[in-house]
Design a protein around this motif. Structure first.
Motif, PDB file in Angstrom:
ATOM      1  N   PRO A   1      -5.649  23.109   6.086  1.00  0.00           N
ATOM      2  CA  PRO A   1      -5.504  21.619   5.854  1.00  0.00           C
ATOM      3  C   PRO A   1      -4.103  21.035   6.589  1.00  0.00           C
ATOM      4  O   PRO A   1      -3.071  21.877   6.629  1.00  0.00           O
ATOM      5  CB  PRO A   1      -5.227  21.251   4.457  1.00  0.00           C
TER       6      PRO A   1
ATOM      7  N   VAL B   1      -8.521  12.262   5.134  1.00  0.00           N
ATOM      8  CA  VAL B   1      -7.261  12.953   5.030  1.00  0.00           C
ATOM      9  C   VAL B   1      -6.394  12.776   6.374  1.00  0.00           C
ATOM     10  O   VAL B   1      -5.274  12.267   6.318  1.00  0.00           O
ATOM     11  CB  VAL B   1      -7.274  14.521   4.521  1.00  0.00           C
TER      12      VAL B   1
ATOM     13  N   GLU C   1       0.666  12.847  -2.286  1.00  0.00           N
ATOM     14  CA  GLU C   1       1.717  12.431  -1.736  1.00  0.00           C
ATOM     15  C   GLU C   1       1.361  11.163  -0.810  1.00  0.00           C
ATOM     16  O   GLU C   1       2.037  10.581  -0.383  1.00  0.00           O
ATOM     17  CB  GLU C   1       2.247  13.525  -1.035  1.00  0.00           C
ATOM     18  N   LEU C   2       0.071  11.480  -0.298  1.00  0.00           N
ATOM     19  CA  LEU C   2      -0.535  10.360   0.784  1.00  0.00           C
ATOM     20  C   LEU C   2      -0.919   8.992   0.100  1.00  0.00           C
ATOM     21  O   LEU C   2      -0.864   7.940   0.536  1.00  0.00           O
ATOM     22  CB  LEU C   2      -1.733  10.968   1.406  1.00  0.00           C
TER      23      LEU C   2
ATOM     24  N   GLN D   1      -2.208  21.664  -2.285  1.00  0.00           N
ATOM     25  CA  GLN D   1      -2.997  20.711  -1.526  1.00  0.00           C
ATOM     26  C   GLN D   1      -3.395  19.482  -1.923  1.00  0.00           C
ATOM     27  O   GLN D   1      -3.187  18.460  -1.565  1.00  0.00           O
ATOM     28  CB  GLN D   1      -4.217  21.365  -0.658  1.00  0.00           C
TER      29      GLN D   1
ATOM     30  N   ARG E   1      -0.135   6.922   8.033  1.00  0.00           N
ATOM     31  CA  ARG E   1       1.244   6.987   7.555  1.00  0.00           C
ATOM     32  C   ARG E   1       2.218   7.179   8.658  1.00  0.00           C
ATOM     33  O   ARG E   1       3.374   6.634   8.537  1.00  0.00           O
ATOM     34  CB  ARG E   1       1.314   8.386   6.753  1.00  0.00           C
TER      35      ARG E   1
ATOM     36  N   GLN F   1      -0.405  17.290  -1.970  1.00  0.00           N
ATOM     37  CA  GLN F   1      -0.448  16.578  -0.772  1.00  0.00           C
ATOM     38  C   GLN F   1      -1.149  15.258  -0.710  1.00  0.00           C
ATOM     39  O   GLN F   1      -0.709  14.248  -0.149  1.00  0.00           O
ATOM     40  CB  GLN F   1      -0.876  17.490   0.403  1.00  0.00           C
ATOM     41  N   LEU F   2      -2.251  15.305  -1.254  1.00  0.00           N
ATOM     42  CA  LEU F   2      -3.280  14.094  -1.508  1.00  0.00           C
ATOM     43  C   LEU F   2      -2.485  12.988  -2.258  1.00  0.00           C
ATOM     44  O   LEU F   2      -2.418  11.906  -1.799  1.00  0.00           O
ATOM     45  CB  LEU F   2      -4.452  14.475  -2.010  1.00  0.00           C
TER      46      LEU F   2
ATOM     47  N   GLN G   1      -0.918  19.465   7.544  1.00  0.00           N
ATOM     48  CA  GLN G   1       0.179  18.871   6.906  1.00  0.00           C
ATOM     49  C   GLN G   1       0.665  17.842   7.581  1.00  0.00           C
ATOM     50  O   GLN G   1       0.876  17.681   8.828  1.00  0.00           O
ATOM     51  CB  GLN G   1       1.109  19.916   6.490  1.00  0.00           C
ATOM     52  N   PRO G   2       1.585  16.893   6.827  1.00  0.00           N
ATOM     53  CA  PRO G   2       2.468  15.788   7.309  1.00  0.00           C
ATOM     54  C   PRO G   2       3.283  16.337   8.364  1.00  0.00           C
ATOM     55  O   PRO G   2       3.536  15.670   9.492  1.00  0.00           O
ATOM     56  CB  PRO G   2       3.073  15.225   6.253  1.00  0.00           C
TER      57      PRO G   2
ATOM     58  N   LYS H   1      -5.441   9.144   6.990  1.00  0.00           N
ATOM     59  CA  LYS H   1      -4.425   8.552   6.329  1.00  0.00           C
ATOM     60  C   LYS H   1      -2.992   9.110   6.645  1.00  0.00           C
ATOM     61  O   LYS H   1      -2.180   8.383   6.889  1.00  0.00           O
ATOM     62  CB  LYS H   1      -4.613   9.098   4.673  1.00  0.00           C
ATOM     63  N   LEU H   2      -3.251  10.330   7.147  1.00  0.00           N
ATOM     64  CA  LEU H   2      -2.063  11.180   7.679  1.00  0.00           C
ATOM     65  C   LEU H   2      -1.419  10.437   8.844  1.00  0.00           C
ATOM     66  O   LEU H   2      -0.199  10.180   9.203  1.00  0.00           O
ATOM     67  CB  LEU H   2      -2.010  12.859   8.023  1.00  0.00           C
TER      68      LEU H   2
END
Lengths: 130, 148
Positions: A114, A24, B29-30, B23, A31, B26-27, A116-117, A27-28
């Motif tokens: 978690p 995760v 969205e990725l 959440q 991006r 959110q995944l 966040q973007p 990937k964030l």
């Protein structure tokens, strides 16, 4: 030139023993146009940094079995080659004393999981200063 | 057509019944062209990790003398991954387990862990169905946004 600096691809080293969280965060970061290398332990992180210190930021989980993110932070800040690299710590627990301890030791930011973007987009200006 | 309606219905019910939370959105969205199967891949990583951790917890629950520190540490790792994929019901059961652990209440831990395992199994079944529907619906549905 200023334009070239902002378009330079920045290399981030992501450290987390959870494969889910590592996927995760990677990937964030990708991006947000970072080049990302992932490792699942601080030992591997230090090995990699020893071979190739061309890392613009380290983002690490706090709680890992062999060595915590705090201990990794300390090692980085104690090293003459590595101490300039910004370090960001992530944790699923919001413990003010822990956060303060990390910031005192030189962590540039502390993110609660978690992630966040919006946390990641703030990093560039707050942490990278490029 | 039918698949996408089933998909929409299933997703809404997963959220309404509390299996998943924000959440998970959110995944989704990725997920993008660079990682068209991102959600399914992350979920697969989750089930791989969680099975291992749950097996370790099972073993630790049988051990004498009781090592609550280890139980707490294992559950902390499990809960972390659970949160990361947005598995709300399972996360709540993990929290309860941790409370029993703090109280050094082994029976509480054992009861709680049965619930964690049940939620895990239920979630797995539902997500398997969800991803199957997603595959049947075809590539147009892959980059589903939360509004669908």
């Amino acid at each position: 030139m200023a334009i070239a600096a902002t378009e330079q691809e920045l290399h981030v080293l992501a450290v987390d023993d959870s494969s889910v969280d590592l996927a995760v965060i990677a990937k964030l970061l990708r991006r947000s146009k970072y080049r990302v290398t992932t490792v699942n332990s601080p030992r591997r992180a230090l090995d990699l940094l020893g071979l190739d210190p061309n890392v613009h930021m380290i983002i690490t989980d706090y709680w890992m079995p062999e060595m915590t993110g705090y201990e990794l932070l300390k090692r980085v800040k104690e090293s003459s080659e590595l101490k300039e690299i910004p370090v960001v710590i992530m944790s699923s627990e919001n413990v003010p004393s822990r956060i303060n301890m990390c910031l005192k030791e030189g962590a540039n930011d502390f993110l609660i999981k978690p992630v966040q973007p919006s946390d990641v987009s703030k990093l560039r200006s707050r942490v990278m200063r490029r | 057509m039918e698949h996408s309606r089933q998909l929409g219905y299933m997703k809404r019910s997963l959220f309404d019944q509390g299996y998943l939370d924000e959440q998970f959105y959110q995944l989704e969205e990725l997920q993008d062209e660079a990682s068209p199967n991102f959600v399914e891949e992350v979920v697969a990583l989750f089930f791989k990790d969680s099975l291992r951790l749950m097996s370790n917890i099972d073993q630790a629950l049988e051990k004498h003398p009781r090592d609550f520190h280890r139980l707490d540490s294992l559950m902390h790792q499990l809960k972390g991954s659970v949160s990361s994929i947005g598995a709300l019901r399972m996360k709540n059961e993990c929290t309860l387990f941790k409370e029993h652990c703090d109280e050094q209440n082994i029976e509480g831990c054992q009861r709680s862990f049965q619930k964690v395992k049940r939620e895990h199994a239920a979630l797995r079944q539902k997500l398997e169905t969800y991803f199957q529907l997603l595959r049947q619906a075809g590539p147009a549905e892959k980059a589903t946004r939360s509004g669908v």
